[in-house]
Design a protein around this motif. Structure first.
Motif, PDB file in Angstrom:
ATOM      1  N   ALA A 192       0.342   7.786  16.662  1.00  0.00           N
ATOM      2  CA  ALA A 192       0.020   7.970  18.074  1.00  0.00           C
ATOM      3  C   ALA A 192      -1.206   7.147  18.447  1.00  0.00           C
ATOM      4  O   ALA A 192      -2.183   7.065  17.702  1.00  0.00           O
ATOM      5  CB  ALA A 192      -0.238   9.446  18.355  1.00  0.00           C
ATOM      6  N   GLY A 193      -1.133   6.519  19.609  1.00  0.00           N
ATOM      7  CA  GLY A 193      -2.225   5.681  20.081  1.00  0.00           C
ATOM      8  C   GLY A 193      -2.009   4.209  19.824  1.00  0.00           C
ATOM      9  O   GLY A 193      -2.736   3.369  20.361  1.00  0.00           O
ATOM     10  N   GLY A 197       8.926   9.373  17.064  1.00  0.00           N
ATOM     11  CA  GLY A 197       7.740   9.515  17.899  1.00  0.00           C
ATOM     12  C   GLY A 197       6.682  10.428  17.329  1.00  0.00           C
ATOM     13  O   GLY A 197       5.519  10.351  17.714  1.00  0.00           O
ATOM     14  N   GLY A 198       7.061  11.319  16.413  1.00  0.00           N
ATOM     15  CA  GLY A 198       6.126  12.297  15.870  1.00  0.00           C
ATOM     16  C   GLY A 198       6.895  13.460  15.286  1.00  0.00           C
ATOM     17  O   GLY A 198       7.945  13.271  14.681  1.00  0.00           O
ATOM     18  N   ILE A 199       6.394  14.689  15.508  1.00  0.00           N
ATOM     19  CA  ILE A 199       7.013  15.867  14.909  1.00  0.00           C
ATOM     20  C   ILE A 199       7.284  16.927  15.964  1.00  0.00           C
ATOM     21  O   ILE A 199       6.710  16.905  17.056  1.00  0.00           O
ATOM     22  CB  ILE A 199       6.138  16.472  13.794  1.00  0.00           C
ATOM     23  CG1 ILE A 199       4.784  16.938  14.366  1.00  0.00           C
ATOM     24  CG2 ILE A 199       5.946  15.464  12.664  1.00  0.00           C
ATOM     25  CD1 ILE A 199       3.956  17.754  13.391  1.00  0.00           C
ATOM     26  N   LYS A 200       8.155  17.871  15.625  1.00  0.00           N
ATOM     27  CA  LYS A 200       8.473  19.019  16.481  1.00  0.00           C
ATOM     28  C   LYS A 200       8.131  20.300  15.731  1.00  0.00           C
ATOM     29  O   LYS A 200       8.413  20.427  14.535  1.00  0.00           O
ATOM     30  CB  LYS A 200       9.963  19.006  16.843  1.00  0.00           C
ATOM     31  CG  LYS A 200      10.442  20.226  17.636  1.00  0.00           C
ATOM     32  CD  LYS A 200       9.944  20.197  19.075  1.00  0.00           C
ATOM     33  CE  LYS A 200      10.442  21.410  19.872  1.00  0.00           C
ATOM     34  NZ  LYS A 200      11.892  21.376  20.098  1.00  0.00           N
ATOM     35  N   TRP A 205       0.023  12.138  14.215  1.00  0.00           N
ATOM     36  CA  TRP A 205       1.386  12.471  14.595  1.00  0.00           C
ATOM     37  C   TRP A 205       1.362  13.081  15.990  1.00  0.00           C
ATOM     38  O   TRP A 205       0.693  14.094  16.204  1.00  0.00           O
ATOM     39  CB  TRP A 205       2.000  13.510  13.659  1.00  0.00           C
ATOM     40  CG  TRP A 205       2.107  13.151  12.213  1.00  0.00           C
ATOM     41  CD1 TRP A 205       2.171  11.903  11.661  1.00  0.00           C
ATOM     42  CD2 TRP A 205       2.171  14.084  11.124  1.00  0.00           C
ATOM     43  NE1 TRP A 205       2.280  11.988  10.306  1.00  0.00           N
ATOM     44  CE2 TRP A 205       2.284  13.315   9.937  1.00  0.00           C
ATOM     45  CE3 TRP A 205       2.163  15.469  11.034  1.00  0.00           C
ATOM     46  CZ2 TRP A 205       2.369  13.910   8.675  1.00  0.00           C
ATOM     47  CZ3 TRP A 205       2.249  16.059   9.787  1.00  0.00           C
ATOM     48  CH2 TRP A 205       2.354  15.287   8.621  1.00  0.00           C
ATOM     49  N   GLN A 206       2.084  12.496  16.925  1.00  0.00           N
ATOM     50  CA  GLN A 206       2.268  13.212  18.178  1.00  0.00           C
ATOM     51  C   GLN A 206       3.110  14.451  17.883  1.00  0.00           C
ATOM     52  O   GLN A 206       4.055  14.397  17.096  1.00  0.00           O
ATOM     53  CB  GLN A 206       2.962  12.356  19.237  1.00  0.00           C
ATOM     54  CG  GLN A 206       2.968  13.056  20.598  1.00  0.00           C
ATOM     55  CD  GLN A 206       3.699  12.305  21.681  1.00  0.00           C
ATOM     56  OE1 GLN A 206       4.655  11.587  21.405  1.00  0.00           O
ATOM     57  NE2 GLN A 206       3.268  12.470  22.920  1.00  0.00           N
ATOM     58  N   THR A 207       2.765  15.564  18.526  1.00  0.00           N
ATOM     59  CA  THR A 207       3.426  16.829  18.219  1.00  0.00           C
ATOM     60  C   THR A 207       4.011  17.445  19.482  1.00  0.00           C
ATOM     61  O   THR A 207       3.305  17.651  20.473  1.00  0.00           O
ATOM     62  CB  THR A 207       2.422  17.817  17.588  1.00  0.00           C
ATOM     63  OG1 THR A 207       1.875  17.228  16.411  1.00  0.00           O
ATOM     64  CG2 THR A 207       3.106  19.116  17.219  1.00  0.00           C
ATOM     65  N   ARG A 243      -1.982  13.065  22.128  1.00  0.00           N
ATOM     66  CA  ARG A 243      -1.246  13.425  23.340  1.00  0.00           C
ATOM     67  C   ARG A 243      -0.231  14.537  23.033  1.00  0.00           C
ATOM     68  O   ARG A 243       0.976  14.374  23.251  1.00  0.00           O
ATOM     69  CB  ARG A 243      -0.572  12.202  23.941  1.00  0.00           C
ATOM     70  CG  ARG A 243      -0.440  12.232  25.461  1.00  0.00           C
ATOM     71  CD  ARG A 243       0.042  10.887  26.010  1.00  0.00           C
ATOM     72  NE  ARG A 243      -1.011   9.894  26.084  1.00  0.00           N
ATOM     73  CZ  ARG A 243      -0.851   8.626  26.481  1.00  0.00           C
ATOM     74  NH1 ARG A 243       0.350   8.203  26.856  1.00  0.00           N
ATOM     75  NH2 ARG A 243      -1.858   7.786  26.520  1.00  0.00           N
ATOM     76  N   PRO A 244      -0.711  15.700  22.552  1.00  0.00           N
ATOM     77  CA  PRO A 244       0.212  16.781  22.188  1.00  0.00           C
ATOM     78  C   PRO A 244       0.960  17.305  23.408  1.00  0.00           C
ATOM     79  O   PRO A 244       0.430  17.324  24.519  1.00  0.00           O
ATOM     80  CB  PRO A 244      -0.709  17.854  21.601  1.00  0.00           C
ATOM     81  CG  PRO A 244      -2.045  17.581  22.208  1.00  0.00           C
ATOM     82  CD  PRO A 244      -2.116  16.093  22.376  1.00  0.00           C
TER      83      PRO A 244
END
Length: 580
Positions: free
Chosen positions: A312-313, A325-328, A380-382, A412-413
């Motif tokens: 992220a970033g 994109g990240g995690i859920k 990690w975006q979350t 950016r959560p």
């Protein structure tokens, strides 16, 4: 051997022709457009220039947008000119939250949705739909299970879930698995329970429940939350790569039919991620897909590596139209299924529950804070699924703890759903930079159910409080959570603007927003949520040529008829990927 003067002149002339040809080609690349759209209404979602007369595209990106005369000056004999004939063009929709992998599974299952998206309004109709569907089911033929998707107890005449016995009446020998519209509950017949290994001796898993008979421990077929997800994992069809990619493409096709050019897979299992990678490598994807694998599933962390993932970033990059994109992380269930975790009891608790019942969480506080801390350390975006306000309290407290441990990192959560977000929680979102992705479509699909059963008249007014969020100076996105509902962009837009229930009641009139704000929530603000605002979400020079063409202008059409607007064409990087 010495060349003659004529030979030298001929060589020089040939070289000059090559140079001139190159200059001509370079000149066209720099000055002439590959395609131009004009003679319609072009909504840019760019506050500096909100509307345009024409738009030009070169090599998949916007070359010019503005007055028709200026844009048409970029045309040459090779330029494709598209006449909009008065129709409306705007940026392609960016999916703020959905599950494209499961949309394909929905497309191959029996349609148990209630009107207006299906025909099932009673348990008898559900049974008959399954009977009619079974002989033509590819999944039954290949995997020996009858799957149904989308029944909704709030819309059934009986106002309850079907039981194992009622599914046994369809088939006692073939496993049947029907999935609730929330995708957080399901019902299995006796054969499916047996295949899954669930009986009276099976304990409820942490964060889940097995429905039982009134006076016994015998399962009645209903499974909630983690009990449901575990059963789905065991009964999910074990497809080969070709079958699975075909299912994914069916999901993608449904999204693009509704104008989406960027799709989200918002709770991918590792196998689904690897499948989408395979589809990308084979050049099978028409739209961009961004995946957020479930961090609670083993194998997810190993996926968060280049080539498909960037921290992220950093500028996100798609590899053959796919990236991670990240995690859920999922903290509770669904309000319409009465499994969301509330701070106050449900207005009418589910059968068998006490008056104090307020739902439940599915992950303990320590584990949530630890996951968020790892997310900050690894950038990690979350995305956090939190429907109930108690789950949102848990999310806020855990992020405070994580940010104290790893200060100064912005991933950016995202708060996903936030159905019962309280007004006093909004300042905390702003303080910590938590981005709200809300679900105003609930006002149409379950608004009446929330008033009468789930939350009661007062609390129901505040679901998906977009007005409070905007009033605090925050951006938000509005999503569909497909396959929970169809990825119908015009229904999303209508619900965000109007908040009208099935019964015609406006639910929370002070939470309504303007059509322009609602469009931003589906385009530019959705691109921002994904760290893609520099390349998507508005029609500006240099951005990707991702467009949708509509039958009418959502900014000027009669407000309560927005949902009747039709998507006529979806365009990805200048190429048509869907036509009505």
């Amino acid at each position: 051997m010495k060349r003659s003067g004529v030979g030298l002149w001929a060589a020089w002339f040939a070289a000059l022709l090559v140079i001139l040809a190159g200059l001509t080609s370079a000149s066209r690349a720099a000055e002439s457009a590959d395609a131009i759209w004009h003679n319609g209404i072009i909504i840019t979602i760019n506050d500096a220039a909100p509307q345009a007369e024409a738009i030009a595209v070169t090599q998949g990106r916007i070359q010019a947008v503005g007055r028709e005369a200026e844009v048409m000056a970029l045309r040459d004999e090779q330029t494709r000119v598209h006449d909009l004939q008065g129709r409306t063009l705007l940026p392609g929709f960016v999916d703020a939250h959905g599950h494209v992998s499961y949309v394909g599974f929905q497309a191959l299952s029996a349609n148990l949705l209630p009107p207006p998206d299906g025909q099932v309004s009673s348990i008898a109709q559900l049974q008959q739909t399954l009977r009619d569907f079974a002989p033509q089911s590819r999944l039954l033929e290949d995997f020996g299970v009858i799957y149904g998707f989308g029944y909704d107890d709030s819309q059934l005449a009986e106002r309850r879930h079907p039981t194992r016995d009622e599914l046994d009446a369809v088939s006692a020998d073939t496993p049947i698995f029907v999935i609730h519209q929330s995708s957080h509950l399901g019902v299995l017949n006796s054969a499916a329970l047996e295949r899954d290994g669930i009986d009276e001796n099976t304990a409820d898993p942490p964060g889940g429940r097995i429905g039982r008979g009134a006076d016994s421990r015998v399962p009645n077929g209903v499974l909630e939350e983690n009990a449901f997800f575990m059963a789905l994992g065991k009964l999910y069809p074990d497809m080969d790569t070709e079958q699975a990619i075909d299912m994914l493409k069916q999901g993608e096709a449904l999204y693009t039919r509704y104008g989406y050019t960027t799709l989200q897979d918002g709770r991918s299992a590792p196998d689904q991620v690897r499948l989408t990678m395979a589809a990308a490598e084979a050049g099978q994807l028409k739209a961009d897909i961004v995946s957020y694998p479930d961090i609670l599933v083993e194998g997810t962390e190993a996926l968060l590596r280049p080539l498909y993932f960037q921290p992220a970033g950093t500028p996100p990059e798609y590899h053959n139209r796919f990236r991670i994109g990240g995690i859920k992380l999922t903290l509770d269930g669904s309000p319409q299924g009465r499994t969301a975790w509330l701070s106050q009891p449900y207005f009418r608790p589910p059968p068998g529950e006490p008056g104090s019942y307020a739902g439940y969480g599915v992950v303990d506080d320590k584990a949530v804070a630890e996951i968020y801390t790892r997310a900050l350390r690894n950038r990690w975006q979350t995305l956090t699924h939190a429907n109930g306000d108690k789950a949102i309290d848990q999310m806020i407290a855990a992020w405070r703890e994580a940010e104290a441990a790893v200060p100064g990192v912005d991933v950016r959560p995202v708060l996903v759903h936030g159905q019962t977000l309280r007004r006093d929680q909004v300042p905390a979102l702003k303080e910590m930079g938590i981005f709200p992705s809300l679900f105003p479509m609930h006002t149409f699909y379950w608004g009446d159910w929330h008033r009468e059963v789930v939350l009661g008249p007062s609390r129901a007014e505040h679901i998906s409080p977009t007005g409070w969020v905007l009033g605090a100076g925050l951006r938000f996105t509005s999503h569909h959570d497909a396959p929970v509902v169809l990825p119908d962009a015009m229904r999303v837009l209508d619900a965000t603007v109007n908040r009208v229930t099935r019964a015609g009641r406006v639910l929370g009139h002070y939470q309504r927003v303007s059509p322009r704000q609602a469009l931003k929530a589906m385009t530019l603000w959705a691109a921002y949520q994904h760290f893609e605002e520099d390349s998507k979400g508005s029609l500006e020079v240099g951005k990707l040529a991702d467009f949708v063409v509509l039958s009418d202008n959502p900014l000027t059409v009669e407000q309560y008829s927005i949902h009747k607007i039709t998507v006529l064409e979806t365009i990805k990087e200048g190429q048509s990927i869907y036509r009505h």
